[in-house]
Design an enzyme around this catalytic site. Structure first.
Site, PDB file in Angstrom:
ATOM      1  N   HIS A 369      25.169  -3.605  11.204  1.00 25.48           N
ATOM      2  CA  HIS A 369      25.780  -2.286  11.410  1.00 25.48           C
ATOM      3  C   HIS A 369      25.428  -1.275  10.336  1.00 25.48           C
ATOM      4  O   HIS A 369      25.962  -0.165  10.356  1.00 25.48           O
ATOM      5  CB  HIS A 369      27.304  -2.399  11.477  1.00 25.48           C
ATOM      6  CG  HIS A 369      27.817  -3.148  12.659  1.00 25.48           C
ATOM      7  ND1 HIS A 369      28.122  -2.540  13.852  1.00 25.48           N
ATOM      8  CD2 HIS A 369      28.055  -4.468  12.839  1.00 25.48           C
ATOM      9  CE1 HIS A 369      28.558  -3.446  14.710  1.00 25.48           C
ATOM     10  NE2 HIS A 369      28.520  -4.630  14.118  1.00 25.48           N
ATOM     11  N   LYS A 560      35.828  11.010  10.897  1.00 24.99           N
ATOM     12  CA  LYS A 560      35.168   9.745  10.547  1.00 24.99           C
ATOM     13  C   LYS A 560      35.505   9.452   9.095  1.00 24.99           C
ATOM     14  O   LYS A 560      36.061  10.295   8.404  1.00 24.99           O
ATOM     15  CB  LYS A 560      33.660   9.859  10.725  1.00 24.99           C
ATOM     16  CG  LYS A 560      33.042  11.112  10.066  1.00 24.99           C
ATOM     17  CD  LYS A 560      31.562  11.253  10.383  1.00 24.99           C
ATOM     18  CE  LYS A 560      31.293  11.917  11.704  1.00 24.99           C
ATOM     19  NZ  LYS A 560      30.421  11.145  12.577  1.00 24.99           N
ATOM     20  N   ARG A 561      35.193   8.242   8.636  1.00 26.58           N
ATOM     21  CA  ARG A 561      35.397   7.938   7.229  1.00 26.58           C
ATOM     22  C   ARG A 561      34.696   8.969   6.356  1.00 26.58           C
ATOM     23  O   ARG A 561      33.666   9.525   6.734  1.00 26.58           O
ATOM     24  CB  ARG A 561      34.848   6.539   6.919  1.00 26.58           C
ATOM     25  CG  ARG A 561      35.713   5.424   7.434  1.00 26.58           C
ATOM     26  CD  ARG A 561      37.084   5.418   6.808  1.00 26.58           C
ATOM     27  NE  ARG A 561      37.038   4.944   5.453  1.00 26.58           N
ATOM     28  CZ  ARG A 561      37.532   3.776   5.041  1.00 26.58           C
ATOM     29  NH1 ARG A 561      38.124   2.969   5.901  1.00 26.58           N
ATOM     30  NH2 ARG A 561      37.463   3.420   3.769  1.00 26.58           N
ATOM     31  N   LYS A 566      27.694  10.844   5.360  1.00 23.36           N
ATOM     32  CA  LYS A 566      28.179  11.509   6.579  1.00 23.36           C
ATOM     33  C   LYS A 566      28.265  13.023   6.388  1.00 23.36           C
ATOM     34  O   LYS A 566      28.429  13.775   7.338  1.00 23.36           O
ATOM     35  CB  LYS A 566      29.527  10.926   6.996  1.00 23.36           C
ATOM     36  CG  LYS A 566      29.446   9.458   7.437  1.00 23.36           C
ATOM     37  CD  LYS A 566      30.818   8.888   7.764  1.00 23.36           C
ATOM     38  CE  LYS A 566      30.818   7.384   7.993  1.00 23.36           C
ATOM     39  NZ  LYS A 566      30.377   6.995   9.345  1.00 23.36           N
ATOM     40  N   THR A 668      29.858   6.363  16.911  1.00 24.07           N
ATOM     41  CA  THR A 668      30.448   6.189  18.242  1.00 24.07           C
ATOM     42  C   THR A 668      31.398   7.355  18.522  1.00 24.07           C
ATOM     43  O   THR A 668      31.655   7.667  19.688  1.00 24.07           O
ATOM     44  CB  THR A 668      31.215   4.858  18.343  1.00 24.07           C
ATOM     45  OG1 THR A 668      32.023   4.691  17.176  1.00 24.07           O
ATOM     46  CG2 THR A 668      30.261   3.688  18.454  1.00 24.07           C
ATOM     47  N   LYS A 672      32.396   9.674  21.994  1.00 29.07           N
ATOM     48  CA  LYS A 672      33.761   9.999  22.445  1.00 29.07           C
ATOM     49  C   LYS A 672      33.914  11.498  22.621  1.00 29.07           C
ATOM     50  O   LYS A 672      34.501  11.966  23.610  1.00 29.07           O
ATOM     51  CB  LYS A 672      34.785   9.481  21.415  1.00 29.07           C
ATOM     52  CG  LYS A 672      34.832   7.963  21.321  1.00 29.07           C
ATOM     53  CD  LYS A 672      35.486   7.457  20.026  1.00 29.07           C
ATOM     54  CE  LYS A 672      35.141   5.986  19.819  1.00 29.07           C
ATOM     55  NZ  LYS A 672      35.474   5.502  18.455  1.00 29.07           N
TER      56      LYS A 672
HETATM   57  C1  26W Z   1      31.516  -5.596   3.098  1.00 30.43           C
HETATM   58  C2  26W Z   1      31.956  -4.181   3.119  1.00 30.43           C
HETATM   59  C3  26W Z   1      31.568  -3.510   4.377  1.00 30.43           C
HETATM   60  C4  26W Z   1      32.539  -3.198   5.317  1.00 30.43           C
HETATM   61  C5  26W Z   1      32.197  -2.579   6.502  1.00 30.43           C
HETATM   62  C6  26W Z   1      30.263  -3.213   4.642  1.00 30.43           C
HETATM   63  C7  26W Z   1      29.919  -2.609   5.813  1.00 30.43           C
HETATM   64  C8  26W Z   1      30.867  -2.285   6.743  1.00 30.43           C
HETATM   65  C9  26W Z   1      30.465  -1.689   8.063  1.00 30.43           C
HETATM   66  C10 26W Z   1      29.020  -1.925   8.317  1.00 30.43           C
HETATM   67  C11 26W Z   1      30.794  -0.261   8.179  1.00 30.43           C
HETATM   68  C12 26W Z   1      30.735   0.241   9.587  1.00 30.43           C
HETATM   69  O1  26W Z   1      31.755   0.358  10.203  1.00 30.43           O
HETATM   70  N1  26W Z   1      29.543   0.593  10.108  1.00 30.43           N
HETATM   71  C13 26W Z   1      29.474   1.387  11.324  1.00 30.43           C
HETATM   72  O2  26W Z   1      29.346   0.567  12.463  1.00 30.43           O
HETATM   73  C14 26W Z   1      29.436   1.338  13.655  1.00 30.43           C
HETATM   74  C15 26W Z   1      29.408   0.386  14.820  1.00 30.43           C
HETATM   75  O3  26W Z   1      28.166  -0.186  14.976  1.00 30.43           O
HETATM   76  C16 26W Z   1      28.324   2.360  13.712  1.00 30.43           C
HETATM   77  O4  26W Z   1      28.525   3.175  14.837  1.00 30.43           O
HETATM   78  C17 26W Z   1      28.313   3.223  12.456  1.00 30.43           C
HETATM   79  O5  26W Z   1      27.190   4.069  12.451  1.00 30.43           O
HETATM   80  C18 26W Z   1      28.310   2.347  11.224  1.00 30.43           C
HETATM   81  O6  26W Z   1      28.460   3.135  10.061  1.00 30.43           O
END
Ligand code: 26W
Length: 846
Positions: A369, A560-561, A566, A668, A672
């Site tokens: 992701h 979004k976060r 971003k 995503t 929406k």
């Molecule tokens: C280990 C810490 C950590 C926690 C969460 C590392 C990475 C993440 C995720 C990868 C963050 C995340 O939510 N990524 C998002 O995933 C979505 C679903 O695929 C994408 O639409 C977003 O672009 C992406 O940032």
């Protein structure tokens, strides 16, 4: 199963008449919650309603699970550290087809369903995109009738609650379970022992085999809590199983025997911390031991649960495992499942390495992701050695065998072995979870076409050469049930009225809306839906923050976060640009705008928090300046959540998707917002690229550097030169550096200026500034042409059919999991991801 199954009590016929909802509601209020008119509190009414609705689900829930057992279809297990479910009440009623019925029944009893809905706490067990995607997938998997099971952790505290104090973010604990959770069913009989620590002893067995015993461990129990996941009007109810940590029954014996009762009880508390709290980081890998424990806890409990079921069905026929079971790893967070399955097959079930490895590799698939280096999980070898010594041995051996195979291949360049090794050296020896995941899975996927291309070319380039067909793309999607039908019932009704109800399970039907582009009354209705939502949101903002906003103005939305990539900052630079234009020329003919921003910053992410503070600083100044005269508003909505998103999205005109190209894996929210009739202003990043292809470049506002341009420019980029050469940008940045937006605290925002101008602007905010302002001006002018905007809004929504998570999940089902849906009377995917009606029609049963 016990002998109870033989009892005459259990029949296939309903034993009890299913009660009308109003009756069940009243019964639960009185007999389950023990309330009368003197003692009832509002939350009880929500709970009683939820219990009444859950009751309705139970037969289908039991029947679905029994059907899955009986027909022996291959099962999908979706392992995720996050499930960002939001509220369940409305979604469950929508999927049951009982929303209107329920509303009317409650009304007769003097309750408002709309009010009761607001009493449900969000199930905020996720950070952002990855967690929400898992929740959308659950809805789609149930709707497609896939034998799918979600496995996660039942965090006692979900994502923190955000408050804004003096313009700054404060975090508070999200005690979502305080008043109980009426949806879940606790299953104390489904408890599994999860082991930590200890040591490994090696013994030679009689037949000369080396045997490994993992002993002297500290153990925790994982207790199952089940949440029903109904499909859309198809009688399917799938299961989301969340694990709670419980101390093992025996108290710590050494302490206990020493008579130290209190210490023994304390250590019991310690072990229960494992499921206490969700780590609030998105993107930043945090190497804390409790996080590693959480990851193994999820993996160990879930594997025991699924293997128990497999053994019930197939006994020790382990060579059948990958034929009967597919396990999806949602990012690397559950990647310890790979060595854990190896350990079980070899140490507990007695398999040899080679068959065990073949089974393991064919069972797992891994979704990536993000490409951000700081997100990549790397666990210190020393930590694993202490916590999971046997797993470390297994990881070493997986690595050894993998590298040995490569060494035979002389085409390799010298650095390659080091790059693909599971063991890294910097800063200390560590286990690279992405490499482990790629090597241990049969399929790896990115989440948008661009993201997958970049994965293949950069992060996983070596692996892509070693396993040429392993990395595939599956573009993300969103569930239209929650993100259209639940969040925007007015628009959903208009759409269904004009193109038919099939759109609920076949979103590609939306293209029929394009036949209505000349239909003036339809366009009026379309505008009216937007208007009603904007008025509602304006009311909410007035009520919560006392800020008056004009529903006639252009609502631009970035939700979004908070993260530098971003680029909420770019959005703010535009707001300040407009503000300066107004100040320079108070009579300027500008398009009235309301800029809405919402999102949480990771508690430890200083720069994101400073940007949040800047947003609030600018907001205070702009909203209170009489020169502005209501033509520009900036509103930061605190405590972003799934439920808040459901209120903002229907009211949006313009969707801000402005990440640095190459950084947003998919996005995503972009989908929406477009589905709800917002036009997109965005960079060519993530799934926005594919959205633009579907919608037509000319029908949205694309701007800025593309991913390859960003990569090339990085070599020679000089933001300071652009700053010097561009007077409008200079004016904006200088204003931020002064104390206009931080009265009494000059220099507060200087670090932001420095990052952009002096420290290389790693996210190319300065480089894209001009193009962004120009695109915003275009969008503003377009908004003034009412009919043109309406048509574009309809076209954008009409072309979103591809971005249903039903399509996404159908692609996983055929390209990754190789699973079939249970036979049911509703739409189901064909292997190429298109749609066909399979069996029967109308209301469906499993
Ligand atoms: C280990 C810490 C950590 C926690 C969460 C590392 C990475 C993440 C995720 C990868 C963050 C995340 O939510 N990524 C998002 O995933 C979505 C679903 O695929 C994408 O639409 C977003 O672009 C992406 O940032």
């Amino acid at each position: 199963m016990t002998e109870h199954t033989e009892s005459r009590f259990f029949t296939d016929e309903p034993r009890f008449r299913s009660h009308p909802l109003d009756e069940a509601f009243a019964r639960h209020l009185e007999y389950s919650l023990v309330r009368d008119k003197h003692t009832v509190v509002p939350h009880d009414s929500f709970k009683a309603l939820a219990m009444a609705i859950r009751e309705r689900l139970i037969r289908d829930w039991l029947r679905t699970q029994e059907e899955y057992r009986r027909n022996g279809l291959k099962r999908v297990y979706y392992l995720s550290m996050e499930f960002l479910m939001g509220r369940l009440l409305r979604n469950i009623l929508t999927n049951l087809g009982s929303y209107q019925e329920c509303r009317v029944l409650l009304e007769d009893l003097g309750f408002s369903l709309e009010d009761l809905r607001e009493l449900e706490p969000d199930m905020g067990l996720g950070n952002g995109g990855l967690g929400r995607l898992a929740a959308c997938f659950l809805d789609s998997m149930a709707t497609l009738g896939l034998p799918a099971f979600g496995y996660g952790i039942r965090y006692e505290f979900g994502i923190f609650r955000q408050t804004i104090v003096g313009g700054e973010q404060r975090e508070e604990a999200d005690n979502w379970l305080r008043a109980g959770n009426p949806w879940e069913v606790v299953r104390p009989e489904l408890s599994y022992r999860v082991r930590f620590g200890g040591r490994v002893v090696t013994e030679q067995s009689n037949d000369g085999r080396l045997e490994f015993r993992w002993i002297d461990t500290d153990d925790v129990l994982a207790v199952a809590h089940d949440t029903p996941v109904p499909g859309y009007r198809n009688g399917v109810v799938n299961n989301l199983r969340l694990w709670q940590a419980k101390a093992t029954l025996e108290l710590d014996f050494p302490d206990f025997n020493r008579g130290d009762y209190m210490t023994a009880v304390e250590s019991k508390n310690q072990s229960e911390n494992i499921s206490k709290v969700l780590y609030p980081n998105d993107v930043f890998h945090e190497g804390r031991v409790l996080r590693l424990k959480q990851e193994y806890f999820l993996v160990a409990a879930s594997l025991q649960d699924m293997l128990r079921h497999f053994e019930e069905q197939h006994g020790p026929a382990w060579d059948l495992l990958a034929e009967r079971v597919a396990v999806q790893l949602n990012d690397t967070h559950p990647a310890l499942a790979i060595p854990e399955l190896m350990r079980i097959l070899i140490d507990d079930k007695g398999l040899d390495w080679i068959p065990a490895w073949e089974i393991t590799q064919s069972t797992f698939a891994y979704t990536n992701h993000t490409l951000m280096p700081e997100a990549l999980e790397r666990w210190p070898v020393s930590l694993l050695e202490e916590l999971l010594p046997r797993h470390l041995q297994i990881i070493y051996e997986i690595n050894q065998r993998f590298l040995d195979q490569l060494r035979d291949d002389d085409s390799a360049d010298p650095g390659r072995l080091q790059r693909v090794s599971i063991i890294g050296a910097e800063p200390d020896r560590n286990v690279r979870m992405a490499n482990l995941s790629v090597i241990g899975s049969h399929t790896v996927n990115g989440v948008s076409a661009l993201h997958t291309d970049i994965l293949r070319d950069t992060l996983l380039a070596d692996f892509n050469r070693i396993f040429p067909d392993k990395i595939i793309n599956i573009t993300n999607g969103i569930t239209p049930r929650r993100w259209l039908f639940d969040s925007n019932p007015l628009l959903a009704e208009l759409i269904m009225d004009r193109i038919g109800p099939e759109v609920a399970t076949d979103l590609t039907q939306l293209t029929k809306l394009e036949d209505l582009l000349e239909d003036e009354s339809f366009k009026q209705d379309w505008r009216n839906c937007k208007w009603v939502s904007k008025v509602e949101l304006a009311r909410l903002i007035e009520h919560e923050q006392g800020i008056e906003i004009d529903p006639e103005s252009l609502f631009s939305v970035q939700i979004k976060r908070l993260h530098e990539y971003k680029r909420q900052l770019l959005n703010i630079l535009h707001v300040v640009t407009l503000y300066r234009r107004i100040k320079d020329n108070p009579d300027a003919d500008i398009v009235p705008r309301t800029v809405l921003i919402s999102g949480k910053a990771a508690p430890g992410y200083g720069m994101a928090k400073l940007i949040l503070q800047l947003i609030n600083g600018v907001s205070r100044v702009v909203n209170n300046d009489t020169d502005v005269d209501g033509r520009l508003r900036l509103v930061f909505l605190p405590d972003y959540s799934v439920s808040l998103a459901m209120k903002i999205i229907p009211a949006s005109d313009l969707s801000e998707q402005i990440s640095t190209a190459g950084y947003e894996a998919s996005g995503t929210g972009n989908m929406k917002l477009a589905l709800n009739g917002a036009l997109t202003i965005g960079t060519r990043d993530g799934a926005t690229v594919e959205m633009a292809k579907a919608i037509g470049d000319e029908n949205l506002f694309l701007f800025g550097l593309a991913a390859d341009e960003v990569a090339r420019l990085r070599e020679s980029y000089d933001p300071h030169a652009i700053y010097r050469a561009n007077p409008e940008l200079r004016g904006v940045l200088d204003m931020i550096t002064g104390d206009v937006f931080s009265p009494g605290r000059p220099g507060l925002f200087k670090p932001i200026f420095d990052a952009l101008v002096h420290h290389g602007d790693p996210f190319f905010v300065v480089a894209d500034y001009d193009a962004y302002i120009e695109a915003q001006d275009r969008a503003g002018r377009c908004f003034q042409e009412r009919d043109r905007w309406t048509r574009l809004s309809i076209i954008n929504a009409a072309r979103m059919g591809h971005f249903s998570s039903d399509r996404t999940v159908a692609e996983y089902a055929s390209c990754v999991w190789n699973v079939q849906p249970v036979e049911q009377a509703c739409t189901a995917p064909t292997p190429d991801g298109t749609w066909d009606r399979v069996v029967g029609n109308g209301h469906a049963t499993v």
